[in-house]
Design an enzyme around this catalytic site. Structure first.
Site, PDB file in Angstrom:
ATOM      1  N   ASP A 450      48.365  39.174  46.518  1.00 13.74           N
ATOM      2  CA  ASP A 450      48.617  39.894  47.752  1.00 13.74           C
ATOM      3  C   ASP A 450      48.439  38.913  48.913  1.00 13.74           C
ATOM      4  OD1 ASP A 450      48.922  42.114  49.548  1.00 13.74           O
ATOM      5  OD2 ASP A 450      46.759  42.053  49.840  1.00 13.74           O
ATOM      6  N   ASP A 645      43.174  43.154  47.133  1.00 15.52           N
ATOM      7  CA  ASP A 645      41.940  43.684  47.715  1.00 15.52           C
ATOM      8  C   ASP A 645      42.075  45.104  48.245  1.00 15.52           C
ATOM      9  OD1 ASP A 645      43.585  42.963  49.933  1.00 15.52           O
ATOM     10  OD2 ASP A 645      41.803  42.960  51.206  1.00 15.52           O
ATOM     11  N   ASP A 649      46.860  47.856  46.481  1.00 17.33           N
ATOM     12  CA  ASP A 649      46.934  46.896  45.372  1.00 17.33           C
ATOM     13  C   ASP A 649      46.438  47.489  44.056  1.00 17.33           C
ATOM     14  OD1 ASP A 649      47.875  44.804  46.994  1.00 17.33           O
ATOM     15  OD2 ASP A 649      45.847  44.342  47.656  1.00 17.33           O
TER      16      ASP A 649
END
Length: 751
Positions: A450, A645, A649
């Protein structure tokens, strides 16, 4: 004889802490504790949250465990407004109330908390007891052997001392067998005792004593290896603070159990004390030692507006902090919870050794018995007598076969390495949620990351202030600071932190409202104020003017402020992690393909990817599209690790072969899915985790070769009568010791 005291004064003792607990918990009228019996109960009126009460009571007991002795209970006095009754059943602290009220109470038994009891150092570790028994066995065996060789004393003396040696060496195994045998459980300890007893029956007292000496010595070494590993983990578990200094509204200070703290409480933390829970600094300046969370010993400076983690050490400044999260939700407690769960979860390869339990023990006994009969009846080898023609007796050969087939080293080969790897990771800011994660990470060929909060810090910083026309930038910040003081999202944190550094005082905000997905609205200084995205002005009188104002660069985020005749905007930048470029270079060096998965606009994502050196970019993704991307990346056969995080996600973390979460800012949803957690959001720890996974797999393979190889080679040699019992014992116990020491190497590996 029970006695009762009322309205005494015992500042700072357990009665005061219990009284605070009763005052703060609506519906709880009394608490009864009996440390001797390990019992605790509460009296309640109406509905209560038992899970929450159990957690808070556990914190109180943990903070005052050393004070709750029988003498202390009888000597205690009740705080004002409470009554304390003590007797044979412990002590009961209750609110002062009418005589009929207790008849309406409902007493509820709660489990006495067992976590955090006296540290192991106060009681002799098990390996020391085993070492003493092994030493006694060895000394007695040498004495008996010397007497036998020198033909000193009566004929029965040497065998008698050998028997004493075997009793010392087999004492611990005897205890395990005595406990398991009535349940139908037989294990390696049983096999060793059978062999020692069998050796004694045919007069091989020395070899029986040698067997139990080596077995007890290897058991001591095994226990020491596990003790050393668990001690690394326990150093984290015992680091959790027990008490805190709370600042009351009148400015006075009171010491309370950490579990009784509530969000919003103000605490004083002095130099040398631990920050009790996750908090934000309100006043003062200091530095924190965060090594127990991150493995990094470098002090981290903390000023007003900075967050501090529970369990970290305040190095030099006295500061006041405001509680952000309950003790049970602090970073350290999350580590503790993850470690405890990790130790219970097995690695895939451990299933291979799971079969070596009672079933394998019965198999070894059966094979040895059949081999004895075949040697005796089939090959006409004397059953109990050595001869020059046949060599070792059939029974002697069967005992040797039984020893070399015992799977001590095999059983320990994988869990010892896994536990050592988990311990090393915990000490260096890497949490593996079980042995599966330790093994699986080494299989990864693709790493998906990410962007926000992973490759970048996720913490916006104020990059510019503008007013239209110029000249009123300070006022733009003041209005934004007042509005964002009511919010907690990343933009608000950045503006509030900057405002505090500028010494601003937040103006009163009336009629505050959050405009979902757009911004916030409120009344500041008797005028309506609006803060939010550029799109807020698309439908108003400023829709034509806003088109003339250029958008910021792809690395910038903008928020607009409208307040009366004031128009302005604030520019914010998400900082790239300084370590991200180096991590990506190392992954490329290891021939691991990297992919950025982000919901940001493509030009923003590509700008970050170019700067960091990401191999592939997939931008503008919704959570379900991230999951599809993970599945697509894995369709080629490559194992995919996902590093993220946020809440968005969590689905893609669940879809990945290995889920890795950033631990400090990671959402609960992400942490719940994660198999590996990088504490304090240190992306470079991913490389350390990857390296540790490869080292652990190598050690496991080495252990399996050592243990299985020893069993196979020695078993074949025993079938041909080539191995004396003494050599079989030495090979069996030697391989066990080598496996444990080989696993222990993981504890001392460098980053």
């Amino acid at each position: 004889m029970p006695h009762s005291t009322k309205k005494g004064d015992a500042n700072g003792n357990w009665t005061d802490t219990l009284a605070q607990f009763l005052l703060r918990e609506a519906g709880v009228e009394a608490v009864r504790i009996d440390p001797g019996a390990g019992k605790v109960a509460i009296a309640t009126l109406g509905h209560v949250d038992l899970a929450r009460l159990r957690e808070k009571l556990a914190a109180v007991i943990e903070a005052h465990r050393a004070d709750m002795t029988a003498d202390a209970l009888h000597a205690a006095q009740a705080p004002a407004g409470f009554s304390l009754t003590t007797g044979a059943g412990g002590a009961t602290l209750q609110r002062d109330t009418c005589l009929t009220a207790p008849k309406l109470w409902r007493w509820r038994e709660l489990s006495w908390p067992t976590e955090g009891e006296a540290p192991e150092a106060e009681e002799a570790p098990e390996w020391r007891k085993l070492a003493v028994l092994a030493g006694a066995c060895g000394i007695l065996a040498v004495l008996a052997w010397s007497l036998e060789r020198a033909a000193l004393g009566p004929a029965w003396l040497a065998p008698a001392i050998f028997v004493l040696a075997m009793l010392a060496g087999g004492w611990d195994a005897l205890g395990d067998v005595r406990e398991g045998l009535p349940k139908g459980e037989v294990d390696i300890h049983f096999l060793m005792l059978v062999v020692a007893f069998g050796a004694s029956l045919i007069g091989a007292f020395g070899e029986g004593a040698l067997l139990l000496f080596l077995f007890s010595t290897s058991s001591a070494l095994e226990d020491y290896a596990m003790h050393r590993t668990r001690r690394e983990i326990d150093s984290l578990l015992k680091a959790a603070p027990k008490k805190a200094t709370r600042v009351a509204r009148d400015g006075s200070h009171e010491e309370v159990a950490v579990g009784l703290l509530e969000v919003g409480d103000v605490l004083l933390v002095r130099p040398g004390e631990q920050f009790p829970v996750d908090s934000v600094v309100l006043s003062g300046k200091t530095a924190a030692d965060e090594s127990n969370l991150t493995g990094e010993a470098r002090p981290v400076e903390k000023a007003v507006g900075d967050e501090v983690g529970g369990g970290t050490l305040n190095l030099w400044g006295a500061v006041e902090v405001r509680v952000l999260r309950l003790a049970s939700q602090s970073a350290l407690q999350r580590i503790i919870s993850l470690i405890r769960n990790a130790q219970k979860l097995r690695a895939p390869s451990e299933r291979f050794t799971d079969r070596f339990g009672s079933g394998y023990t019965y198999t070894v006994l059966s094979v040895s018995a059949v081999a004895f009969l075949v040697w005796w009846l089939g090959f006409r080898i004397p059953p109990f007598t050595h001869t020059a023609e046949a060599g070792y007796s059939a029974f002697y050969r069967a005992m040797t076969l039984l020893v070399v087939m015992s799977p001590c080293a095999l059983v320990l080969s994988i869990p010892s390495a896994i536990l050592a790897a988990i311990a090393w990771g915990a000490k260096h800011g890497i949490l593996f949620r079980g042995g599966a994660a330790v093994e699986k990470l080494a299989e990864v060929g693709v790493v998906a990351l990410d962007k926000t909060g992973t490759l970048t810090t996720g913490e916006l910083t104020l990059a510019g202030l503008e007013s239209f026309p110029p000249g009123r930038e300070r006022r733009v910040l003041e209005v934004a600071f007042a509005l964002e003081s009511k919010s907690h999202h990343p933009i608000a944190r950045a503006i509030v932190a900057h405002g505090r550094r500028e010494g601003l005082a937040a103006a009163a905000v009336n009629d505050f409202r959050s405009l979902t997905g757009k911004g916030v609205h409120g009344e500041v200084d008797d005028a309506q104020a609006l803060l939010g995205r550029r799109e807020l002005m698309d439908d108003g009188p400023l829709k034509d003017w806003i088109k003339s104002v250029p958008s910021p660069g792809p690395e910038m985020t903008e928020v607009w402020i409208l307040h009366g005749d004031l128009i302005g905007r604030i520019l914010l930048r998400d900082q790239l992690r300084a370590e991200s470029r180096g991590v990506l270079e190392q992954l490329r060096h290891h021939r691991i393909h990297t992919v950025m998965l982000t919901g940001d606009r493509r030009h923003t994502a590509e700008a970050v990817a170019r700067e960091l050196g990401v191999d592939e970019v997939r931008a503008g993704l919704l959570p379900e599209q991230k999951v599809h991307a993970i599945q697509e990346l894995g369709a080629s056969g490559a194992k995919v690790a996902m590093v993220g995080d946020g809440v968005n996600d969590a689905p893609s973390l669940a879809a990945a072969h290995v889920a890795v979460a950033m631990g400090a800012r990671g959402s609960d949803a992400a942490l719940e899915q994660a198999e590996v957690v990088l504490m304090n959001d240190r992306i470079e720890n991913f490389l350390a985790a990857l390296s540790l996974s490869h080292r652990a797999r190598r050690v496991i393979k080495q252990n399996l070769v050592i243990s299985l190889g020893t069993v196979v080679v020695m078993a074949v040699a025993s079938l041909f009568g080539l191995v004396p019992l003494t050599l079989g014992v030495a090979a069996h116990e030697g391989s066990t010791v080598v496996v444990c020491l080989n696993s222990l190497r993981l504890l001392f590996a460098k980053r």
